[in-house]
Design an enzyme around this catalytic site. Structure first.
Site, PDB file in Angstrom:
ATOM      1  CG  ASP A  61      -2.157  -0.889   1.010  1.00 46.54           C
ATOM      2  OD1 ASP A  61      -2.276  -1.483  -0.080  1.00 46.54           O
ATOM      3  OD2 ASP A  61      -2.978  -0.995   1.941  1.00 46.54           O
ATOM      4  N   GLY A  62       2.043   1.209   0.614  1.00 50.95           N
ATOM      5  CA  GLY A  62       2.936   2.367   0.589  1.00 50.95           C
ATOM      6  C   GLY A  62       3.374   2.696  -0.829  1.00 50.95           C
ATOM      7  CG  ASN A 100      -4.276   5.656   2.962  1.00 52.30           C
ATOM      8  OD1 ASN A 100      -5.243   5.350   2.280  1.00 52.30           O
ATOM      9  ND2 ASN A 100      -3.326   4.789   3.280  1.00 52.30           N
ATOM     10  CD  GLU A 101      -2.910   8.121   6.890  1.00 56.52           C
ATOM     11  OE1 GLU A 101      -1.711   8.151   6.544  1.00 56.52           O
ATOM     12  OE2 GLU A 101      -3.641   7.130   6.745  1.00 56.52           O
ATOM     13  CB  ALA A 130      -2.808   7.992  22.735  1.00 53.35           C
ATOM     14  CB  THR A 148      -8.993   0.012   5.664  1.00 52.42           C
ATOM     15  OG1 THR A 148      -8.597   0.561   4.407  1.00 52.42           O
ATOM     16  CG2 THR A 148     -10.484  -0.290   5.641  1.00 52.42           C
ATOM     17  CB  ALA A 149      -4.578   3.334   6.321  1.00 57.74           C
ATOM     18  CE1 TYR A 150      -1.675   6.319  13.564  1.00 56.76           C
ATOM     19  CE2 TYR A 150      -0.787   8.058  12.179  1.00 56.76           C
ATOM     20  CZ  TYR A 150      -0.887   7.447  13.408  1.00 56.76           C
ATOM     21  OH  TYR A 150      -0.207   7.963  14.482  1.00 56.76           O
ATOM     22  CB  SER A 151      -8.353   6.231  10.326  1.00 52.92           C
ATOM     23  OG  SER A 151      -9.557   6.511  11.016  1.00 52.92           O
TER      24      SER A 151
END
Length: 291
Positions: A72-73, A145-146, A210, A186-189
């Site tokens: 994906d990267g 993505n984000e 966090a 569906t990635a970092y989130s």
């Protein structure tokens, strides 16, 4: 058929797969062009890469299809190079879990046959655009993505004052905030407990990293919203990351995140759906007791 190959130079164990890819493209009489960085990698293995028709140095590219060979990267870097050119991208997975690069090694030949016969779907995916009032993000300022606002490695948590369409929402006290597209859900989130959103949705999700307060939860907003951010940090700086491309910023910068005015076109096989990808990649409904 003019095909552009974009890939990663870190997977020498995947050379047999790449050899199969070139062999099948030759059978289909495709004109093959390779990105300059991938070409530099393949030049070390001439037995893998036969004669190509050219090297892709800088856009615009005269291509019918772009193939992203990696994880994906690699797909995100390919989307960055394609930018506004409306060239559809197919992700061929040589990594591990892949939502963007979801064509497995056992599917290469049949998938390329489908491409040759134009038997596929094209799906448009929204991007996010980052704007800054005093500085500029170095390089490509859009993300598939984000956009992530994060504390520095050695600092305490940061405070992220957040407004939607210029109306104050809240101040996140957290290690960071992930602002994701449906593609990025569906990635970092997802790793910070954000919701999964269907790729066709026109939404943006805000997921704190966090958070100091347990009652702060991810929030889904319409894709038309503008998200404004002011950051406080004891170090007077923070990190901002677009699809993993990060740089340090001073806290006197006001950020704005909104939907980009163009989209990325992704190729899907006719028999491949997002629901099937969820079942395969996340093992939804799988029961290891059933053999």
């Amino acid at each position: 058929m003019k095909v552009g190959l974009f890939g990663s130079g870190h997977h020498t164990d995947k050379l047999p797969l790449i050899r199969r890819l070139f062999k099948k493209l030759a059978v289909l009489n495709a004109r093959v062009y390779v990105s300059h960085d991938f070409d530099a990698f393949l030049a070390e293995f001439p037995e893998v890469c036969p004669t190509i028709n050219g090297v892709l140095q800088a856009p615009p590219f005269d291509l019918d299809i772009a193939l992203s060979v990696g994880g994906d990267g690699t797909f995100l870097r390919t989307a960055e190079q394609i930018n506004r050119q409306n060239i559809p991208i197919l992700g061929i997975n040589t990594g591990r879990l892949g939502f963007l690069a979801d064509i497995g090694a056992d599917q290469i030949e049949e998938t390329l046959d489908e491409l040759y016969h134009k038997h596929y779907n094209i799906e448009e995916r929204m991007l996010l655009r980052l704007d800054m009032d005093k500085h500029t993000f170095e390089g490509y300022n859009c993300a598939l993505n984000e956009v992530a606002i994060l504390k520095r490695e050695t600092s305490s948590m940061i405070t992220i004052h957040t407004s939607l369409n210029d109306e104050y929402l809240t101040s996140y006290q957290a290690d960071g905030l992930v602002i994701a597209t449906p593609t990025g859900s569906t990635a970092y989130s997802m790793s910070v407990n954000g919701p999964i959103i269907l790729p066709q949705s026109d939404n943006i999700v805000l997921s704190p990293v966090a958070p100091h307060s347990l009652n702060v939860r991810p929030l889904v907003v319409p894709g038309s919203y503008k998200i404004s951010l002011n950051i406080e940090s004891r170090t007077n700086s923070f990190l901002i990351s677009l699809d993993g491309r990060s740089q340090s910023c001073p806290t006197d910068v006001r950020l704005s995140v909104s939907k980009a005015d163009f989209s990325i076109h992704i190729i899907n096989r006719y028999n491949q759906t997002f629901y099937q990808t969820l079942r395969d990649k996340l093992m939804w409904g799988a029961d290891k007791r059933v053999k």
